[in-house]
Design a protein around this motif. Structure first.
Motif, PDB file in Angstrom:
ATOM      1  N   GLU A  64       9.122  -2.934   6.757  1.00 51.32           N
ATOM      2  CA  GLU A  64       9.939  -3.941   7.441  1.00 51.32           C
ATOM      3  C   GLU A  64      11.281  -3.349   7.876  1.00 51.32           C
ATOM      4  OE1 GLU A  64      10.535  -7.902   8.933  1.00 51.32           O
ATOM      5  OE2 GLU A  64       8.791  -6.711   8.362  1.00 51.32           O
TER       6      GLU A  64
ATOM      7  N   GLU B 201       6.369  -2.537   0.965  1.00 49.61           N
ATOM      8  CA  GLU B 201       6.416  -3.478   2.085  1.00 49.61           C
ATOM      9  C   GLU B 201       7.797  -3.490   2.725  1.00 49.61           C
ATOM     10  OE1 GLU B 201       3.402  -7.023   0.701  1.00 49.61           O
ATOM     11  OE2 GLU B 201       5.218  -6.685  -0.475  1.00 49.61           O
ATOM     12  N   THR B 202       8.804  -3.361   1.892  1.00 47.83           N
ATOM     13  CA  THR B 202      10.178  -3.391   2.395  1.00 47.83           C
ATOM     14  C   THR B 202      10.460  -2.197   3.294  1.00 47.83           C
ATOM     15  OG1 THR B 202      10.825  -4.546   0.365  1.00 47.83           O
ATOM     16  CG2 THR B 202      12.597  -3.592   1.695  1.00 47.83           C
TER      17      THR B 202
ATOM     18  N   LEU C 266      11.049 -10.501   5.025  1.00 51.26           N
ATOM     19  CA  LEU C 266       9.719 -10.633   4.426  1.00 51.26           C
ATOM     20  C   LEU C 266       9.557 -11.971   3.709  1.00 51.26           C
ATOM     21  CD1 LEU C 266       9.270  -6.996   3.086  1.00 51.26           C
ATOM     22  CD2 LEU C 266       7.901  -8.093   4.868  1.00 51.26           C
TER      23      LEU C 266
ATOM     24  N   LEU D 262       7.185  -9.331  -4.018  1.00 47.10           N
ATOM     25  CA  LEU D 262       7.701  -8.496  -2.934  1.00 47.10           C
ATOM     26  C   LEU D 262       7.760  -7.048  -3.416  1.00 47.10           C
ATOM     27  CD1 LEU D 262       9.143  -8.262  -0.146  1.00 47.10           C
ATOM     28  CD2 LEU D 262      11.285  -8.694  -1.357  1.00 47.10           C
TER      29      LEU D 262
END
Length: 294
Positions: free
Chosen positions: A285, A281-282, A267, A277
């Motif tokens: 991904e 979102e992690t 990312l 971050l």
């Protein structure tokens, strides 16, 4: 002198998670996650979403917060129930393949009852994080229950402390943890007889039967609330699938650690972070990277 740890390198094992054409949710395992006290429901939801998106067949949340123990519109796939002190009955009915406890758990009397019940439940993999670790550090009975379980069912519990939680378990200062992280890892393994993940820069990973490994991936953007909850849910997801995909808890944990850190690095390369971050979102991904590894 203690030799430096070897590099964590687990991605070849991820291919074992590839699903056959006739597989169903039972082949992907049933994960039960416990936590989410009032004011901390988000921690359990993050762990649950990580477990869901990383492929567990069922993701069941035992939520301590009554106001949050209901269907989540953003993740309707999560099975959310109000946690009960009758944990023995809950586990007997649910029959999970893996249990994770700690995200947002708090340190109430109910939290202690739930943790003791989980520690007394036999055989299956356990992931212990956050306030579950703090409760163990404050209770000789809980520590004894953990040690006894490991004597009966070795290699079936993983602890995931950050430096502060590690310090509490060992009764030392956080500065001492950080000044010699490898020695701290070894002391935690000796004390608990668990698989241990000492989180932080270049996360360390070891067990009574395995020499220490070090994750080379990761970045400062991971230093935000919720990242540890995502790791807990990810370990639970991969361990749940591993039950029927020939991956043990040590291997499943290694995959989750490396996948988590690699996703965060990916990312950042895309311009998402390091500042800002997010754990959510992690998770997405991680799902993308895992499917590319199959």
């Amino acid at each position: 002198m203690t030799s430096p740890p070897s590099k964590l390198d687990t991605f070849a094992l991820a291919k074992l998670l590839k699903r056959g054409t006739s597989e169903h949710k039972g082949n992907a395992g049933k994960a039960l996650l416990i936590g989410g006290a009032p004011g901390m429901a988000g921690a359990l939801l993050l762990a649950g979403n990580a477990c869901l998106y990383l492929g567990a067949g069922w993701t069941i949340l035992e939520m301590l917060d009554p106001a949050s123990a209901k269907a989540c519109p953003e993740s309707p796939e999560l099975m959310i129930r109000l946690a009960s002190a009758q944990i023995d009955e809950v586990l007997e009915i649910t029959k999970p393949d893996v249990i994770a406890i700690g995200p947002g758990l708090g340190k109430s009397a109910l939290a202690s009852i739930l943790l003791m019940g989980v520690l007394q439940y036999p055989s299956i993999p356990l992931v212990i994080d956050a306030d579950a670790l703090n409760l163990i550090s404050e209770s000789k009975d809980l520590l004894s229950a953990l040690q006894n379980r490991n004597q009966q069912f070795p290699d079936q519990v993983v602890l995931t402390p950050h430096p502060g939680e590690a310090a509490k378990l060992l009764g030392i200062a956080t500065e001492n943890v950080q000044s010699d992280r490898l020695a701290t890892l070894e002391k935690l393994i000796t004390l608990t007889q668990c698989i241990v993940v000492l989180k932080g820069q270049h996360t360390l990973f070891g067990s009574p039967k395995h020499p220490a490994l070090q994750c080379q991936e990761g970045n400062p953007g991971m230093g935000t609330g919720g990242m540890g909850d995502v790791l807990t849910g990810s370990i639970a997801a991969i361990a749940a699938q591993g039950v029927r995909h020939q991956l043990n808890l040590w291997e499943s944990t290694g995959i989750a650690i490396q996948l988590h850190a690699t996703a965060a690095d990916s990312l950042v390369r895309q311009g998402v972070g390091p500042i800002g971050l997010t754990p959510s979102e992690t998770i997405l991904e991680m799902r993308s990277l895992l499917n590319k590894l199959l």
